[in-house]
Design an enzyme around this catalytic site. Structure first.
Site, PDB file in Angstrom:
ATOM      1  CD  GLU A   9      -3.256   1.120   1.810  1.00 39.91           C
ATOM      2  OE1 GLU A   9      -3.912   2.043   1.759  1.00 39.91           O
ATOM      3  OE2 GLU A   9      -3.417   0.110   2.401  1.00 39.91           O
ATOM      4  CG  HIS A  39       0.526 -12.966   1.963  1.00 37.35           C
ATOM      5  ND1 HIS A  39       1.336 -11.762   1.635  1.00 37.35           N
ATOM      6  CD2 HIS A  39      -0.472 -12.612   2.891  1.00 37.35           C
ATOM      7  CE1 HIS A  39       0.568 -10.713   2.138  1.00 37.35           C
ATOM      8  NE2 HIS A  39      -0.576 -11.397   2.846  1.00 37.35           N
ATOM      9  NE  ARG A  90       9.235 -19.136  -3.066  1.00 38.45           N
ATOM     10  CZ  ARG A  90       8.962 -19.238  -4.273  1.00 38.45           C
ATOM     11  NH1 ARG A  90       8.546 -18.144  -4.674  1.00 38.45           N
ATOM     12  NH2 ARG A  90       8.839 -20.282  -4.923  1.00 38.45           N
ATOM     13  N   GLY A 127      -7.329   6.335 -14.306  1.00 42.46           N
ATOM     14  CA  GLY A 127      -8.506   7.048 -14.415  1.00 42.46           C
ATOM     15  C   GLY A 127      -8.238   8.497 -13.932  1.00 42.46           C
TER      16      GLY A 127
END
Length: 140
Positions: free
Chosen positions: A63, A90, A92, A109
């Protein structure tokens, strides 16, 4: 206006001061017209109780890099970005070393940006694959 890689990396570093990004030692290391790259060390500060990279730390990295990447496409004096959805697979585990997250734009956009963020280890093995949707808002 031409994209300025060094200016983008400098801004990301400045915006990280006194934030979660600084706490997790996330460092922005590369940028281009449609991507941003950051690294994060894997050590006990980002482990879950089993001694491996916490999925939440991976999501925080994703994020962070995806949200910062959206800043490349807005006017920060008039607009701001909010993450509105993130998903992560997730695939590995990782106990120590360095992970690298690369955010690449999938949709740009006027009000929505969609990013794919790949988190890999030092051998380019996929650790997590994330998708982030950011909303672009007018500053009040």
């Amino acid at each position: 206006m031409a994209f300025d890689r060094e200016q983008m990396l400098k801004l990301c570093k400045e915006w990280s001061n006194n934030t979660l990004m600084q706490t997790l030692e996330i460092e922005y290391v590369d940028a281009g017209d449609d991507y941003l790259v950051a690294t994060m060390p894997v050590n006990p500060r980002v482990h879950q109780p089993m001694g491996i990279l916490h999925g939440g730390a991976s999501v925080a990295l994703a994020e962070s890099v995806g949200s910062a990447a959206s800043l490349m496409f807005i006017n920060p004096e008039k607009q701001e970005v909010r993450g509105i959805e993130i998903s992560a697979n997730h695939v590995r585990s990782k106990r120590e070393g360095l992970v690298t997250a690369t955010a690449k734009i999938l949709h740009k956009g006027a009000s929505i940006h969609l990013w794919e963020i790949r988190i890999v280890d030092e051998n380019d093995k996929l650790i997590s694959l994330c998708k982030l949707t950011n909303m672009v808002l007018s500053r009040r």
